[in-house]
Design an enzyme around this catalytic site. Structure first.
Site, PDB file in Angstrom:
ATOM      1  N   LEU A  87      -9.060  31.901  -3.254  1.00 13.32           N
ATOM      2  CA  LEU A  87      -7.809  32.495  -2.789  1.00 13.32           C
ATOM      3  C   LEU A  87      -7.105  31.638  -1.752  1.00 13.32           C
ATOM      4  O   LEU A  87      -6.586  32.129  -0.769  1.00 13.32           O
ATOM      5  CB  LEU A  87      -8.047  33.895  -2.217  1.00 13.32           C
ATOM      6  CG  LEU A  87      -8.307  34.997  -3.243  1.00 13.32           C
ATOM      7  CD1 LEU A  87      -8.548  36.313  -2.534  1.00 13.32           C
ATOM      8  CD2 LEU A  87      -7.146  35.125  -4.204  1.00 13.32           C
ATOM      9  N   CYS A  88      -7.163  30.330  -1.943  1.00 10.56           N
ATOM     10  CA  CYS A  88      -6.396  29.489  -1.028  1.00 10.56           C
ATOM     11  C   CYS A  88      -5.578  28.502  -1.851  1.00 10.56           C
ATOM     12  O   CYS A  88      -5.545  27.324  -1.576  1.00 10.56           O
ATOM     13  CB  CYS A  88      -7.290  28.795  -0.010  1.00 10.56           C
ATOM     14  SG  CYS A  88      -8.754  28.066  -0.696  1.00 10.56           S
ATOM     15  N   GLY A  89      -4.920  29.022  -2.876  1.00  9.14           N
ATOM     16  CA  GLY A  89      -4.014  28.205  -3.653  1.00  9.14           C
ATOM     17  C   GLY A  89      -4.761  27.107  -4.397  1.00  9.14           C
ATOM     18  O   GLY A  89      -5.895  27.292  -4.827  1.00  9.14           O
TER      19      GLY A  89
END
Lengths: 289, 137
Positions: A87-89
């Site tokens: 969930l950090c791109g």
């Protein structure tokens, strides 16, 4: 036309999601501050260390140290540092892509490649290559200098045993809150640290070494690896949170867009329903006349 | 006032001490050494032990663990993995660490890997030194 209830449920759902992404954004921002402070605190240590290393290696004979030995490169080891959480791109994906590119490059030159994965995400994405020699998972959240030491010792042992002729470290460099990019830094053999002009002038005097400068180098070099790896881990820690912050910000904006689109659909559907009812009533009244 | 030397203690968690002092005593590779103002350039590794510095009548002791020290330009810089004042030391934690290390050493057979033995020994040394510094204050 979707039914009123469906649209309403969807709007609620998206709004809930946006609350989560917003919260994650704020958590990431707070953690980023902590990570940046850690980096800040480590900086004086690194700069002092480099100073000492440069004025030591300036006078020393580089061939004499096993960790500095330059061999013909047959096997390359890559230490890939990624985050433990997603969930950090595209942050981890970029590091992995860089690594895969390097693997292809080295193999085209006929060199063997092995991987050491630090951080769960990199391991998950790279294990299918079958080259992962060792992995350190779930260390990123609470890493200390001694985690880095474990990795440094292991990598150095491999190098000394001749299992690798060159070690590089791949990680996401923290440029700014908005920019993080994958970089690779050579770890082994240890490069003599170049002294910049100012530093050289400062240390013109000859040092008294205790023990001898060679023995000092022997103890300092593993420590130096340690410092490099720890530094990379700090950078990854900070960039991970920065990347997550941006990703979550984007997600929150996207949620808002979706909600406004859905609201338009909802209003249209509501209006159509009202019109239909009106027509029914008018039609009914007409029939009674 | 006598001449002073600048003391800096830097750890990976940031600078701990940065002040002008009269004398510094530290555990070097070949035994404890003292540094006074205008000391010749000097570089030494640091063992686990106590670092003491005096400033006038003020005398302070730090527990330091492995690293190295550099003296140049009337400045002495310690780069160590950790540096703690006696008041900062968690005595209970150090006690526990000591017991743990002792137990591990006792359980070890002669054939045990060198690396593990060394690690336990270093841990024990660190714990003992922490306790010593903590009690000193």
């Amino acid at each position: 036309m979707p039914s009123l209830k469906d649209v309403k449920t969807k709007i609620n759902g998206v709004q809930k999601t946006s609350q989560i992404t917003k919260a994650m954004n704020m958590v990431a921002a707070a953690k980023l501050r902590g990570a940046q402070e850690k980096m800040e605190a480590f900086r004086p240590y690194t700069s002092k260390f480099n100073e000492a290393m440069s004025n030591l290696s300036g006078g020393a004979n580089t061939g004499a140290f096993p960790l500095m030995e330059k061999r013909e490169i047959k096997k390359v080891e890559l230490v890939v540092i990624t985050s433990d959480r997603g969930l950090c791109g595209s942050y981890n994906a970029h590091i992995v892509k860089r690594t895969l590119g390097m693997i292809v490059g080295y193999e085209a030159e006929g060199k063997g490649v092995s991987l050491v994965c630090v951080g769960k995400k990199g391991y998950q994405l790279l294990k299918k290559t079958g080259k992962v020699r060792k992995s350190y998972l779930n260390v990123m959240s609470a890493f200390e200098m001694f985690n880095a030491r474990e990795i440094a010792t292991d990598v150095a042992e491999q190098f000394l045993a001749g299992e690798s002729d060159r070690v590089e470290i791949v990680f996401g460099e923290f440029k700014s809150v908005a920019v993080q990019r994958p970089v690779d830094v050579s770890l082994l053999p240890v490069q003599p640290v170049e002294a910049d002009g100012e530093a050289e002038k400062k240390f013109a005097g000859d040092y008294i070494y205790e023990p001898s400068s060679e023995e000092l180098m022997d103890t300092l070099q593993p420590l130096y690896l340690n410092v490099l790896i720890y530094h990379a881990m700090l950078e990854v820690g900070a960039s991970e949170h920065a990347a997550r912050m941006t990703a979550m910000d984007n997600a929150t904006t996207a949620c808002k867009d979706i909600v406004s689109n859905l609201t338009i659909i909802y209003n249209k559907a509501r209006q159509a329903a009202v019109t239909n009812e009106l027509m029914d009533i008018v039609g009914g009244a007409e029939a009674l006349k | 006032m006598a001449q002073q030397i600048r003391l800096e203690v830097v750890t990976p968690k940031g600078a701990r001490v940065s002040e002008d002092v009269d004398i510094v005593t530290a555990p070097g590779f070949g035994g404890d050494f003292g540094v006074l103002a205008n000391h010749a350039p000097f570089l030494s590794t640091i063992k686990i032990g106590t670092l003491t510095y005096e400033n006038g009548k003020d005398r302070k002791t730090l527990m330091v663990s492995g690293g190295f020290c550099e003296v140049s330009n009337n400045k002495v810089t310690f780069l160590v993995e950790s540096a703690e004042f006696g008041s900062e030391i968690d005595v209970e934690r150090a006690m526990r660490a000591k017991e743990r290390a002792e137990k591990r050493l006792a359980q070890m057979t002669q054939t045990e890997e060198d690396f593990n033995r060394k690690r336990a020994e270093v841990a024990l040394q660190r714990a003992i030194m922490r306790l010593k510094v903590a009690k000193g204050l």
